[in-house]
Design a protein around this motif. Structure first.
Motif, PDB file in Angstrom:
ATOM      1  N   HIS A  70       0.853  -1.188   0.000  1.00  0.00           N
ATOM      2  CA  HIS A  70       0.000   0.000   0.000  1.00  0.00           C
ATOM      3  C   HIS A  70       0.895   1.246   0.000  1.00  0.00           C
ATOM      4  N   ILE A  71       0.510   2.228  -0.805  1.00  0.00           N
ATOM      5  CA  ILE A  71       1.290   3.464  -0.882  1.00  0.00           C
ATOM      6  C   ILE A  71       0.650   4.528   0.005  1.00  0.00           C
ATOM      7  N   PHE A  72       1.479   5.140   0.834  1.00  0.00           N
ATOM      8  CA  PHE A  72       1.030   6.163   1.769  1.00  0.00           C
ATOM      9  C   PHE A  72       1.707   7.500   1.470  1.00  0.00           C
ATOM     10  N   GLU A  73       0.937   8.550   1.549  1.00  0.00           N
ATOM     11  CA  GLU A  73       1.485   9.908   1.535  1.00  0.00           C
ATOM     12  C   GLU A  73       1.481  10.377   2.999  1.00  0.00           C
ATOM     13  N   ILE A  74       2.671  10.486   3.576  1.00  0.00           N
ATOM     14  CA  ILE A  74       2.776  10.770   4.998  1.00  0.00           C
ATOM     15  C   ILE A  74       3.348  12.170   5.220  1.00  0.00           C
ATOM     16  N   GLU A  75       2.584  12.974   5.921  1.00  0.00           N
ATOM     17  CA  GLU A  75       3.014  14.314   6.305  1.00  0.00           C
ATOM     18  C   GLU A  75       3.392  14.272   7.784  1.00  0.00           C
ATOM     19  N   HIS A  76       4.617  14.680   8.081  1.00  0.00           N
ATOM     20  CA  HIS A  76       5.091  14.581   9.459  1.00  0.00           C
ATOM     21  C   HIS A  76       6.040  15.733   9.784  1.00  0.00           C
ATOM     22  N   GLU A  77       6.397  15.822  11.050  1.00  0.00           N
ATOM     23  CA  GLU A  77       7.104  16.999  11.562  1.00  0.00           C
ATOM     24  C   GLU A  77       8.627  16.847  11.574  1.00  0.00           C
ATOM     25  N   TYR A  78       9.120  15.668  11.926  1.00  0.00           N
ATOM     26  CA  TYR A  78      10.544  15.505  12.238  1.00  0.00           C
ATOM     27  C   TYR A  78      11.284  14.682  11.179  1.00  0.00           C
ATOM     28  N   GLU A  79      12.568  14.989  10.982  1.00  0.00           N
ATOM     29  CA  GLU A  79      13.397  14.284  10.006  1.00  0.00           C
ATOM     30  C   GLU A  79      13.745  12.868  10.457  1.00  0.00           C
ATOM     31  N   TYR A  80      13.603  12.606  11.737  1.00  0.00           N
ATOM     32  CA  TYR A  80      13.963  11.293  12.273  1.00  0.00           C
ATOM     33  C   TYR A  80      13.222  10.177  11.534  1.00  0.00           C
ATOM     34  N   PHE A  81      11.935  10.365  11.283  1.00  0.00           N
ATOM     35  CA  PHE A  81      11.181   9.322  10.582  1.00  0.00           C
ATOM     36  C   PHE A  81      11.680   9.157   9.150  1.00  0.00           C
ATOM     37  N   SER A  82      12.061  10.249   8.495  1.00  0.00           N
ATOM     38  CA  SER A  82      12.581  10.173   7.127  1.00  0.00           C
ATOM     39  C   SER A  82      13.817   9.282   7.067  1.00  0.00           C
ATOM     40  N   LYS A  83      14.697   9.423   8.042  1.00  0.00           N
ATOM     41  CA  LYS A  83      15.914   8.601   8.078  1.00  0.00           C
ATOM     42  C   LYS A  83      15.576   7.156   8.430  1.00  0.00           C
ATOM     43  N   MET A  84      14.660   6.983   9.373  1.00  0.00           N
ATOM     44  CA  MET A  84      14.286   5.655   9.833  1.00  0.00           C
ATOM     45  C   MET A  84      13.625   4.836   8.723  1.00  0.00           C
TER      46      MET A  84
END
Length: 248
Positions: free
Chosen positions: A11-25
């Motif tokens: 499933h493809i998700f468009e995720i809007e979030h606050e912190y860069e930590y999730f981007s790296k994770m």
């Protein structure tokens, strides 16, 4: 806010979030944008609310950037639960190829990750990780297979791969003085596995999660795996894995 596209459990998700930590994770799960992507938003306020309503089991005051990842996981899990897909608590590996995957599950601290690690140490390149903590399980209505998927929520040691593998069986790890396995009836298995799946709140989420577990326990071999944590303990589960007994 950061907006990115990720693929979880097909499933493809468009995720809007606050912190860069999730981007790296979650960088290994990035994908191209899609008009049909499922939209999810995680705000700083969501992370603060999570902190206020969820007590840490280890009494650590986790930072908001980490708590945001739990918010996203919960929101992704809620969506997936409506599509025959669930977040499951367990260490997931495959033997030899992606057609032969198994989950080791148990309450935290019992030794499921230790058993997976011992299997890896004993059989080396024949054993590979799908996810060491929170894989996705999805029932494929076309093939009638249960598949397990890697996810960025993969435990302290970050053992996972962005792969899809066919689930052949589930081991419920139990510490014992003697190594052995016992296949459970579906009724017996339900009592163990219902505690290890993310079931969303509300009637619909409860019904979806319960139905999924009931069907999973009927369709997939579930075993109690008694292990003593010795170096020879992995041979107990290997004997089953090597036979591909879950040939449903």
């Amino acid at each position: 806010m950061i907006t990115e596209f990720y693929k979880f459990a097909d499933h493809i998700f468009e995720i809007e979030h606050e912190y860069e930590y999730f981007s790296k994770m979650a960088k290994d799960y990035l994908c191209l944008c899609s008009e049909n992507a499922i939209k999810i938003k995680a705000t700083k306020e969501d992370a603060e609310k999570w902190k206020a309503t969820h007590k840490s089991e280890d009494n650590i005051d986790y930072p908001l950037f980490y708590l945001e990842t739990l918010v996203i996981q919960s929101k992704v899990a809620d969506v997936l639960s409506k599509n025959h897909s669930f977040v499951f608590h367990g260490s997931t590996i495959y033997l030899d190829d992606l057609d032969n995957a198994y989950i080791f599950t148990a309450p935290s601290g019992t030794g499921k990750s230790t058993h997976s690690r011992l299997l890896k140490s004993m059989f080396l390149d024949r054993i590979n990780y799908v996810n060491d903590d929170k894989p996705f399980i999805r029932f494929d209505t076309d093939t009638l297979f249960y598949n397990v998927y890697g996810s960025p929520w993969d435990g302290k040691e970050r053992r996972s791969n962005n792969v899809k593998a066919r689930l052949r069986g589930i081991f419920i790890v139990n510490r014992s003085l003697k190594c052995s396995t016992e296949r459970l009836s579906p009724k017996e298995a339900i009592n163990h596995l219902i505690k290890q799946i993310h079931i969303p709140s509300g009637l619909e989420g409860t019904l979806n999660g319960t139905e999924f577990i009931v069907n999973l326990c009927k369709d997939i071999p579930i075993y109690i795996l008694n292990v003593d944590m010795s170096e020879d303990a992995p041979k107990t589960s290997y004997e089953i894995m090597n036979k591909k007994e879950g040939n449903y």
